[in-house]
Scaffold this motif. Structure first.
Motif, PDB file in Angstrom:
ATOM      1  N   ALA A 108       0.838  -1.105  -0.062  1.00  0.00           N
ATOM      2  CA  ALA A 108       0.105   0.057  -0.015  1.00  0.00           C
ATOM      3  C   ALA A 108       0.817   1.318   0.104  1.00  0.00           C
ATOM      4  N   LEU A 109       0.242   2.258  -0.357  1.00  0.00           N
ATOM      5  CA  LEU A 109       0.830   3.678  -0.211  1.00  0.00           C
ATOM      6  C   LEU A 109       0.159   4.174   0.977  1.00  0.00           C
ATOM      7  N   ARG A 110       0.870   5.067   2.002  1.00  0.00           N
ATOM      8  CA  ARG A 110       0.248   5.353   3.136  1.00  0.00           C
ATOM      9  C   ARG A 110       0.762   6.875   3.293  1.00  0.00           C
ATOM     10  N   LEU A 111      -0.124   7.716   3.910  1.00  0.00           N
ATOM     11  CA  LEU A 111       0.313   9.050   4.275  1.00  0.00           C
ATOM     12  C   LEU A 111      -0.679   9.099   5.374  1.00  0.00           C
ATOM     13  N   GLU A 112       0.314   9.885   6.554  1.00  0.00           N
ATOM     14  CA  GLU A 112      -0.343  10.004   8.082  1.00  0.00           C
ATOM     15  C   GLU A 112       0.206  11.548   8.139  1.00  0.00           C
ATOM     16  N   GLY A 113      -0.694  12.452   8.517  1.00  0.00           N
ATOM     17  CA  GLY A 113      -0.360  13.748   8.917  1.00  0.00           C
ATOM     18  C   GLY A 113      -1.353  14.264  10.133  1.00  0.00           C
ATOM     19  N   SER A 114      -0.642  15.270  10.883  1.00  0.00           N
ATOM     20  CA  SER A 114      -1.289  15.833  12.099  1.00  0.00           C
ATOM     21  C   SER A 114      -0.673  17.097  12.135  1.00  0.00           C
ATOM     22  N   TYR A 115      -1.750  18.146  12.530  1.00  0.00           N
ATOM     23  CA  TYR A 115      -1.329  19.527  12.855  1.00  0.00           C
ATOM     24  C   TYR A 115      -2.025  19.765  14.387  1.00  0.00           C
ATOM     25  N   GLN A 116      -1.233  20.294  15.221  1.00  0.00           N
ATOM     26  CA  GLN A 116      -1.763  20.727  16.679  1.00  0.00           C
ATOM     27  C   GLN A 116      -1.478  22.099  16.982  1.00  0.00           C
ATOM     28  N   TRP A 117      -2.440  22.913  17.253  1.00  0.00           N
ATOM     29  CA  TRP A 117      -2.141  24.317  17.887  1.00  0.00           C
ATOM     30  C   TRP A 117      -2.264  24.021  19.371  1.00  0.00           C
ATOM     31  N   SER A 118      -1.555  24.558  19.965  1.00  0.00           N
ATOM     32  CA  SER A 118      -1.469  24.439  21.410  1.00  0.00           C
ATOM     33  C   SER A 118      -1.183  25.674  22.300  1.00  0.00           C
ATOM     34  N   MET A 119      -1.834  25.622  23.407  1.00  0.00           N
ATOM     35  CA  MET A 119      -1.343  26.991  24.289  1.00  0.00           C
ATOM     36  C   MET A 119      -0.218  26.337  25.417  1.00  0.00           C
ATOM     37  N   LEU A 120       0.817  26.790  25.095  1.00  0.00           N
ATOM     38  CA  LEU A 120       1.935  26.324  25.824  1.00  0.00           C
ATOM     39  C   LEU A 120       2.287  26.913  27.195  1.00  0.00           C
ATOM     40  N   LEU A 121       1.841  26.527  28.362  1.00  0.00           N
ATOM     41  CA  LEU A 121       2.446  27.151  29.764  1.00  0.00           C
ATOM     42  C   LEU A 121       3.609  26.586  30.146  1.00  0.00           C
ATOM     43  N   LEU A 122       4.782  27.544  30.303  1.00  0.00           N
ATOM     44  CA  LEU A 122       5.774  26.863  30.892  1.00  0.00           C
ATOM     45  C   LEU A 122       6.084  27.245  32.393  1.00  0.00           C
ATOM     46  N   ALA A 123       6.877  26.613  33.069  1.00  0.00           N
ATOM     47  CA  ALA A 123       7.160  26.729  34.339  1.00  0.00           C
ATOM     48  C   ALA A 123       7.821  28.168  34.638  1.00  0.00           C
ATOM     49  N   GLY A 124       7.197  28.975  35.500  1.00  0.00           N
ATOM     50  CA  GLY A 124       7.681  30.274  35.742  1.00  0.00           C
ATOM     51  C   GLY A 124       6.328  31.113  35.298  1.00  0.00           C
ATOM     52  N   GLY A 125       5.354  30.783  34.515  1.00  0.00           N
ATOM     53  CA  GLY A 125       4.418  31.303  34.213  1.00  0.00           C
ATOM     54  C   GLY A 125       4.343  31.928  32.737  1.00  0.00           C
ATOM     55  N   GLU A 126       5.400  31.590  31.937  1.00  0.00           N
ATOM     56  CA  GLU A 126       5.495  32.163  30.651  1.00  0.00           C
ATOM     57  C   GLU A 126       4.360  31.413  29.634  1.00  0.00           C
ATOM     58  N   VAL A 127       3.687  31.968  29.038  1.00  0.00           N
ATOM     59  CA  VAL A 127       2.508  31.466  28.069  1.00  0.00           C
ATOM     60  C   VAL A 127       2.922  31.663  26.568  1.00  0.00           C
ATOM     61  N   SER A 128       2.735  30.594  25.797  1.00  0.00           N
ATOM     62  CA  SER A 128       3.154  30.968  24.497  1.00  0.00           C
ATOM     63  C   SER A 128       2.402  29.897  23.524  1.00  0.00           C
ATOM     64  N   PRO A 129       1.691  30.550  22.451  1.00  0.00           N
ATOM     65  CA  PRO A 129       1.295  29.494  21.506  1.00  0.00           C
ATOM     66  C   PRO A 129       1.990  28.676  20.703  1.00  0.00           C
ATOM     67  N   ALA A 130       1.778  27.636  20.441  1.00  0.00           N
ATOM     68  CA  ALA A 130       2.651  26.906  19.432  1.00  0.00           C
ATOM     69  C   ALA A 130       2.230  25.973  18.407  1.00  0.00           C
TER      70      ALA A 130
END
Length: 902
Positions: A828-850
């Motif tokens: 077979a031919l196969r294709l697997e793909g994924s995309y995720q948008w995350s709200m990333l919270l780091l230790a220390g309180g920094e918030v970053s979209p990823a």
């Protein structure tokens, strides 16, 4: 004179000389303060006489019998310091006055008719057998032989025999002392075999309750071991009318192992289910499904509605017992095929006639004296089935189940298929048997496809004035409203009475047959919903006690006597018992929505009843010349051909314990290209579209303990470029056909996974997380050889690395595509793909979209013959990329060629 005095002095110094129990053996009676009672000596000599003559010449030198004053149950010690059974190694054996036993029910099972005096005599004789057979087992090692050890599960573990048997049932041992070791299991059984209750009283037991008719396997194995050592005649099977009537060996054709395929409806059904089914020859007699039987192996659990989370915890980590039961085939098939919508795949056990008998003897024994600890992943229906069959095979035949920590139906089928026994040297123990039993949904789906083809033919065959009315009736027959379908059936009944060509009449005849099947599926769904509403209305806290242990104990008591079995048979039907009890309990008032749904089920029943009436009337009047047998034979032949075609193209083994290696190159985040090697392994990995004879449905995916590691060259030592580990992952594209959908949920699949991964370029390189998604199939072939699906869900993860800690949560989109290539289904031919948008919270309180994007595209090519040796060659290109507030897009890519032996 001096010599006589010296001899007298030596005699006084050594004490009294022990007497012999019998002149022809080295059994000595230790002298005591009082002479040995005559009745005790007589009972000991009875025990000695019950042994074959060769066994009386036991090894190890003289055996001294020593009396002790304190009374003990069964007149023997228990190995403790307070009540030893042996002294000086195996030189001296202690005899105690016989005391009643208060906590060993199994030892008393067959002694009900014996008086207290008769029981005392019996246990004295058995004590003599115990001592002699223990000496023989020490020398011959009979209990260490697989022929004996596998009967109760004293199976080898890492080269040593286990100190605990798999079979935990009280009745599996002649008395509780036998549970201490395989040797004591054998020796205590020898007590019961050589000195049965009828040895002291002829009418103590009915024929079917004697040891020979209840312990077929143990008696055969033990006497075979003695015969091989030249100590006993060749064993002869006992005549047991109750077993022979139950087994019907003269009518038995063969035995089948049935794989009830996995379903995504309940957690306990994700791996599938195995059971055993005897197949009998008809020989002029037709057996209705209600009179056929199957051997069910299942855990005895409480009602899952009451247990909550504890139900799953106990199922995974232990707390339930698995039992073996004979069930009515019709009831089981309805539960699996109709209520749970699970296909049943058939496999034939290629056993000789004698091996078939021994397998049914094992069923007979384990149903009465079998209980096994249940663990969802390692000790389940599949492992108990392998245990049952192994005890019926010749000693040199051993079932090797692949892997150590995961026992699934597929791995047991792999092990059975890899086993060869005498009588089937030219083939495996297990082989696929075409003729899968389709679920009600699959039957309805095939009926719907046939009905569409028939309708196209009918619109071309019917007279012109009737075509428009027929087209309208065909649309009405698919209306979701039962009343509208009834109207369409009435209209089609009138059209069916019109004069038309022979081919037209045949198409109408088949259309009605397929319509009944499709409508029956809708009715089954409606009835199932009604049962669910009624069950939900019951006050659950009063249904059944949470702990199934008392029920298990009651089951054991009912099976202790063959004469009592049939009087209480219905009590053993747990489902019926629950339904009867639930019917007597109070219920809450139904909601308005529930009342509407119940009214709809009544409409479905009326519609189906009317459809059957119309169909029956047409068969008698309009279609009297049509041959229903020919129609069924054509359909069966078509189905068999489809299943053979699928089985021929499928990989023979399950996806358990896979391993692969890959080589290639990796493009790093710094644009450097480095040689890369990779390794892959999985406890279980069957992907969407995979067709495996011993595996799941091709429309479902299961991954357990799956790991991939990529190493790139980096100076002196290789560095980890990428790693992935899936603890557990499941996806399914199984859904209702558009014709049978009643809600949006019926059009979707779903998936979930627990994973860990590592990527060099990520802000948090290492992470562990959980994903869940709903899957919308864009296209899929009937066997899922080709498919395309989009997933929409969410993912949560905790990450670490680079001196940082953090967590992320966000929506996730995935794409899965598989295009089957000509030839084997594995290509077979196969294709697997994924995309995720995350709200990333780091230790220390920094918030970053990823943002994270991953894709893999490649192909699978099969080289060789999967029946012997084959290789899956899988070129893959993997792309991974992401960004966050601290940096722009970055990522890596790899090109690998994987090699997986089959």
């Amino acid at each position: 004179m001096a010599a006589a005095l010296a001899l007298l002095s030596l005699t006084l110094a050594l004490g009294p000389v022990p007497e012999r129990l019998a002149p022809d053996c080295d059994l000595l009676l230790a002298p005591g303060a009082e002479p040995w009672p005559a009745d005790l000596l007589e009972d000991l000599r009875i025990g000695l006489a019950r042994l074959p003559a060769a066994l009386r010449q036991f090894p190890g030198g003289p055996l001294e019998l020593v009396r002790r004053d304190e009374a003990r149950p069964f007149g023997m010690g228990d190995g403790s310091r307070a009540a030893p059974d042996w002294a000086d190694g195996r030189r001296s054996f202690f005899l105690y006055p016989v005391a009643p036993s208060t906590n060993d029910r199994r030892a008393q099972w067959r002694l009900d008719r014996l008086s207290r005096v008769e029981q005392t005599r019996l246990w004295r004789a058995r004590a003599l057998v115990h001592a002699v057979l223990q000496r023989w087992d020490d020398v011959l090692g009979m209990s260490r032989r697989p022929l004996w050890g596998r009967l109760n599960g004293w199976q080898p573990a890492l080269g040593l025999f286990a100190d605990r048997p798999l079979n935990t049932a009280e009745g599996a041992f002649s008395r509780a002392r036998g549970r201490a070791s395989a040797s004591l299991d054998l020796v205590t059984f020898a007590e019961e075999l050589f000195v049965p209750a009828e040895a002291v009283r002829e009418d103590a037991l009915a024929l079917d309750e004697t040891v020979g008719c209840q312990e077929f396997s143990k008696a055969r194995a033990f006497l075979t071991l003695l015969h091989e050592a030249g100590l006993s005649p060749e064993p002869v099977a006992a005549r047991c009318p109750a077993f022979e009537e139950w087994a019907e060996l003269d009518q038995l054709s063969h035995l089948e192992v049935l794989l009830v395929t996995a379903s995504g409806r309940r957690p306990e059904s994700l791996f599938g289910h195995l059971l055993l089914r005897p197949v009998y020859r008809q020989q002029g007699r037709v057996r209705a499904p209600s009179f056929e039987t199957a051997v069910q192996i299942a855990a005895m659990t409480e009602d899952p509605h009451q247990a909550g989370l504890g139900y799953a915890v106990r199922g995974i980590f232990g707390g339930y017992s698995t039992v073996v039961s004979t069930v009515a085939w019709g009831d089981f098939a309805r539960e699996a095929l109709v209520l749970e919508q699970r296909t049943i795949r058939r496999f034939r056990l290629n056993l000789s006639g004698e091996e078939n008998r021994r397998t049914l003897e094992r069923v007979w024994e384990l149903e009465r004296r079998g209980a096994f600890d249940y663990h969802f992943f390692s000790a389940n229906c599949a492992s108990v089935l392998a245990f049952l069959i192994a005890g019926a095979l010749p000693e040199q035949s051993r079932i090797e189940i692949p892997g150590m920590f995961l026992v699934a139906p597929g791995t047991v089928l792999d092990g059975l298929a890899a086993t060869r026994v005498s009588g089937s040297e030219s083939g495996p123990l297990l082989s696929y048997e075409p003729g899968d039993l389709l679920s009600a949904r699959e039957i309805a789906e095939r009926a719907e496809r046939s009905r569409v083809e028939l309708e196209n033919d009918l619109l071309a065959d019917l007279p012109s004035p009737a075509r428009r009315a027929a087209a309208e009736a065909f649309r009405g027959a698919r209306d979701p409203r039962p009343a509208k379908r009834r109207e369409a059936f009435e209209s089609m009944a009138g059209l069916s009475r019109l004069t038309c060509e022979t081919s037209c009449r045949r198409h109408l005849y088949e259309w009605w047959a397929q319509t009944v099947r499709a409508e029956r599926y809708l009715l089954d769904g409606a009835l199932q919903r009604r049962r669910q509403i009624e069950a939900d209305a019951v006050i659950r806290s009063q249904v059944l006690p949470g702990d199934p242990s008392p029920e298990l104990a009651e089951r054991q008591r009912l099976l202790e006597r063959e004469s009592r079995l049939h009087q209480h048979w219905m009590v053993l039907d747990r489902a019926q018992k629950r339904e009867e009890l639930a019917a007597t309990l109070p219920r809450r008032p139904l909601t308005s929505q529930e009342r509407e749904e119940l009214a709809a089920t009544q409409e479905s029943e009326r519609t189906f009843d009317r459809l059957v009436e119309l169909h029956g009337d047409l068969v008698e009047s309009r279609f009297a010349e049509e041959d229903p047998t020919a129609l069924l034979e054509r359909e069966a032949e078509s189905l068999r051909a489809d299943q053979l075609r699928t089985a021929t193209k499928a990989l023979p083994e399950s996806g358990a314990w896979r391993a692969a290696a890959g080589v290639g190159a990796r493009l790093g985040a710094d644009s450097s290209v480095t040689p890369t090697v990779a390794v892959y392994s999985a406890g279980l990995a069957e992907l969407l579209g995979d067709q495996r004879r011993h595996g799941f449905r091709s429309g479902a995916e299961m991954r357990v303990l799956e790991g991939e590691l990529q190493l790139r060259s980096s100076g002196r030592w290789p560095a980890v470029a990428r790693s992935d580990f899936t603890l557990f992952g499941y996806r399914t594209l199984l859904r209702e056909l558009p014709r049978f959908r009643t809600s949006w949920w019926d059009a979707l699949g779903w998936g979930a996974a627990t994973t860990m991964s590592s990527r060099e370029w990520r802000l948090l390189p290492d992470r562990a997380g959980i994903t869940g998604e709903l899957l919308a199939p864009l296209a899929a072939s009937a066997d899922f050889d080709s498919l395309a699906a989009v997933g929409l869900g969410a993912g949560w993860f905790g990450g670490w690395g680079g001196g940082r800690l953090g967590a992320g949560l966000g929506p996730r989109v995935s794409l899965s595509v598989r295009l089957g290539l000509p030839g084997h289904s594995a290509q077979a031919l196969r294709l697997e793909g994924s995309y995720q948008w995350s709200m990333l919270l780091l230790a220390g309180g920094e918030v970053s979209p990823a943002h994270e994007l991953e894709a893999a595209i490649g192909a699978d090519f099969l080289l060789g013959n999967p029946q012997r040796f084959a290789l899956l060659v899988k070129p893959r290109i993997q792309i991974e990329s992401g960004s966050d507030r601290n940096a722009g897009w970055r990522g890596a890519a790899s090109a690998l060629v994987w090699f997986e032996p089959l």
